[in-house]
Design a protein around this motif. Structure first.
Motif, PDB file in Angstrom:
ATOM      1  N   ASP A  14      69.499  -4.767 -18.917  1.00 45.76           N
ATOM      2  CA  ASP A  14      69.428  -4.117 -20.226  1.00 45.76           C
ATOM      3  C   ASP A  14      70.807  -4.080 -20.875  1.00 45.76           C
ATOM      4  O   ASP A  14      70.955  -4.397 -22.059  1.00 45.76           O
ATOM      5  CB  ASP A  14      68.864  -2.701 -20.079  1.00 45.76           C
ATOM      6  CG  ASP A  14      68.724  -2.003 -21.414  1.00 45.76           C
ATOM      7  OD1 ASP A  14      67.959  -2.505 -22.273  1.00 45.76           O
ATOM      8  OD2 ASP A  14      69.395  -0.964 -21.612  1.00 45.76           O
ATOM      9  N   LYS A  15      71.813  -3.709 -20.095  1.00 48.06           N
ATOM     10  CA  LYS A  15      73.180  -3.671 -20.623  1.00 48.06           C
ATOM     11  C   LYS A  15      73.620  -5.069 -21.058  1.00 48.06           C
ATOM     12  O   LYS A  15      74.218  -5.232 -22.122  1.00 48.06           O
ATOM     13  CB  LYS A  15      74.139  -3.115 -19.558  1.00 48.06           C
ATOM     14  CG  LYS A  15      75.541  -2.919 -20.058  1.00 48.06           C
ATOM     15  CD  LYS A  15      76.410  -2.247 -19.009  1.00 48.06           C
ATOM     16  CE  LYS A  15      77.809  -2.016 -19.563  1.00 48.06           C
ATOM     17  NZ  LYS A  15      78.673  -1.344 -18.583  1.00 48.06           N
ATOM     18  N   TYR A  16      73.312  -6.064 -20.246  1.00 55.14           N
ATOM     19  CA  TYR A  16      73.679  -7.441 -20.580  1.00 55.14           C
ATOM     20  C   TYR A  16      73.019  -7.889 -21.881  1.00 55.14           C
ATOM     21  O   TYR A  16      73.653  -8.472 -22.749  1.00 55.14           O
ATOM     22  CB  TYR A  16      73.283  -8.383 -19.440  1.00 55.14           C
ATOM     23  CG  TYR A  16      73.508  -9.839 -19.768  1.00 55.14           C
ATOM     24  CD1 TYR A  16      74.773 -10.388 -19.718  1.00 55.14           C
ATOM     25  CD2 TYR A  16      72.448 -10.657 -20.148  1.00 55.14           C
ATOM     26  CE1 TYR A  16      74.994 -11.713 -20.038  1.00 55.14           C
ATOM     27  CE2 TYR A  16      72.660 -11.988 -20.462  1.00 55.14           C
ATOM     28  CZ  TYR A  16      73.932 -12.508 -20.406  1.00 55.14           C
ATOM     29  OH  TYR A  16      74.156 -13.817 -20.736  1.00 55.14           O
ATOM     30  N   LEU A  17      71.740  -7.586 -22.025  1.00 52.81           N
ATOM     31  CA  LEU A  17      70.992  -8.044 -23.194  1.00 52.81           C
ATOM     32  C   LEU A  17      71.342  -7.283 -24.465  1.00 52.81           C
ATOM     33  O   LEU A  17      71.212  -7.822 -25.563  1.00 52.81           O
ATOM     34  CB  LEU A  17      69.493  -7.931 -22.927  1.00 52.81           C
ATOM     35  CG  LEU A  17      68.938  -8.874 -21.862  1.00 52.81           C
ATOM     36  CD1 LEU A  17      67.485  -8.529 -21.566  1.00 52.81           C
ATOM     37  CD2 LEU A  17      69.082 -10.324 -22.277  1.00 52.81           C
ATOM     38  N   ASN A  18      71.784  -6.040 -24.331  1.00 54.81           N
ATOM     39  CA  ASN A  18      71.955  -5.192 -25.505  1.00 54.81           C
ATOM     40  C   ASN A  18      73.391  -4.834 -25.865  1.00 54.81           C
ATOM     41  O   ASN A  18      73.618  -4.126 -26.834  1.00 54.81           O
ATOM     42  CB  ASN A  18      71.132  -3.911 -25.328  1.00 54.81           C
ATOM     43  CG  ASN A  18      69.656  -4.226 -25.334  1.00 54.81           C
ATOM     44  OD1 ASN A  18      69.131  -4.778 -26.278  1.00 54.81           O
ATOM     45  ND2 ASN A  18      68.980  -3.897 -24.231  1.00 54.81           N
ATOM     46  N   THR A  19      74.363  -5.327 -25.121  1.00 55.68           N
ATOM     47  CA  THR A  19      75.764  -5.076 -25.438  1.00 55.68           C
ATOM     48  C   THR A  19      76.313  -6.228 -26.258  1.00 55.68           C
ATOM     49  O   THR A  19      76.485  -7.326 -25.752  1.00 55.68           O
ATOM     50  CB  THR A  19      76.605  -4.895 -24.156  1.00 55.68           C
ATOM     51  OG1 THR A  19      76.059  -3.829 -23.395  1.00 55.68           O
ATOM     52  CG2 THR A  19      78.053  -4.598 -24.495  1.00 55.68           C
ATOM     53  N   LYS A  20      76.495  -5.962 -27.524  1.00 55.05           N
ATOM     54  CA  LYS A  20      77.059  -6.952 -28.460  1.00 55.05           C
ATOM     55  C   LYS A  20      76.404  -8.331 -28.307  1.00 55.05           C
ATOM     56  O   LYS A  20      77.071  -9.341 -28.088  1.00 55.05           O
ATOM     57  CB  LYS A  20      78.569  -7.042 -28.292  1.00 55.05           C
ATOM     58  CG  LYS A  20      79.267  -5.682 -28.454  1.00 55.05           C
ATOM     59  CD  LYS A  20      80.744  -5.783 -28.298  1.00 55.05           C
ATOM     60  CE  LYS A  20      81.431  -4.442 -28.234  1.00 55.05           C
ATOM     61  NZ  LYS A  20      80.982  -3.366 -29.047  1.00 55.05           N
ATOM     62  N   PRO A  21      75.065  -8.376 -28.420  1.00 51.51           N
ATOM     63  CA  PRO A  21      74.353  -9.641 -28.204  1.00 51.51           C
ATOM     64  C   PRO A  21      74.757 -10.749 -29.175  1.00 51.51           C
ATOM     65  O   PRO A  21      74.614 -11.932 -28.853  1.00 51.51           O
ATOM     66  CB  PRO A  21      72.879  -9.262 -28.362  1.00 51.51           C
ATOM     67  CG  PRO A  21      72.893  -8.029 -29.197  1.00 51.51           C
ATOM     68  CD  PRO A  21      74.153  -7.301 -28.825  1.00 51.51           C
ATOM     69  N   GLU A  22      75.290 -10.368 -30.317  1.00 51.07           N
ATOM     70  CA  GLU A  22      75.706 -11.376 -31.293  1.00 51.07           C
ATOM     71  C   GLU A  22      76.871 -12.231 -30.784  1.00 51.07           C
ATOM     72  O   GLU A  22      77.156 -13.298 -31.334  1.00 51.07           O
ATOM     73  CB  GLU A  22      76.067 -10.713 -32.633  1.00 51.07           C
ATOM     74  CG  GLU A  22      77.257  -9.779 -32.595  1.00 51.07           C
ATOM     75  CD  GLU A  22      76.951  -8.338 -32.196  1.00 51.07           C
ATOM     76  OE1 GLU A  22      77.761  -7.459 -32.533  1.00 51.07           O
ATOM     77  OE2 GLU A  22      75.924  -8.069 -31.536  1.00 51.07           O
ATOM     78  N   LYS A  24      77.063 -13.107 -27.412  1.00 47.79           N
ATOM     79  CA  LYS A  24      76.655 -13.641 -26.114  1.00 47.79           C
ATOM     80  C   LYS A  24      76.947 -15.135 -25.986  1.00 47.79           C
ATOM     81  O   LYS A  24      77.577 -15.572 -25.020  1.00 47.79           O
ATOM     82  CB  LYS A  24      75.160 -13.382 -25.878  1.00 47.79           C
ATOM     83  CG  LYS A  24      74.678 -13.852 -24.513  1.00 47.79           C
ATOM     84  CD  LYS A  24      73.209 -13.585 -24.319  1.00 47.79           C
ATOM     85  CE  LYS A  24      72.531 -14.880 -24.514  1.00 47.79           C
ATOM     86  NZ  LYS A  24      71.178 -15.049 -24.303  1.00 47.79           N
TER      87      LYS A  24
END
Length: 97
Positions: A14-22, A24
Motif C-alpha cells: 500500500d505504501k509503495y503504491l500510494n506514496t508519490k505514485p506520479e 514511480k
C-alpha cells in the motif's frame, strides 16, 4: 518464482503504491539506469519510495540535480547490498566492487 523470500506485507505494498505514485516510473528508471538492470521489487521498494521524494523535491527546485544523482547512486548501492544478502538469484547482476 522462488519461495525463499517472504511475501510483501499489504501495508508495504500500500505504501509503495500510494506514496508519490506520479514519480514511480521516473524512480524505477533512475534505479535501473544506475544499477544496469531492473532489480527485484522487494529489494528496491523502500529505496524507491525515498527516491520518489527526492524526485519531487528536484522538480520543485528544492534539490539540485547533482544531489539527486548522488542520492540515487547511494540508494543503488544499498539496493545492491540487499540483493546480495536476500536475492541471490540477482546477485550475478550486481557490479563487482
Amino acid at each position: 518464482m522462488s519461495n525463499k523470500h517472504p511475501l510483501m506485507s499489504w501495508s508495504s505494498m500500500d505504501k509503495y503504491l500510494n506514496t508519490k505514485p506520479e514519480y514511480k516510473d521516473e524512480a524505477r528508471q533512475l534505479i535501473s539506469k544506475e544499477l544496469g538492470f531492473k532489480p527485484n521489487l522487494q529489494a528496491s521498494m523502500a529505496s524507491e519510495i525515498q527516491i520518489r521524494g527526492s524526485i519531487e523535491r528536484f522538480h520543485k527546485g528544492e534539490l539540485p540535480k547533482e544531489q539527486l544523482e548522488k542520492f540515487v547512486k547511494n540508494m543503488a548501492k544499498y539496493i545492491e547490498d540487499v540483493i546480495l544478502e536476500k536475492f541471490p538469484e540477482q546477485a550475478h547482476l550486481v557490479k563487482k566492487k
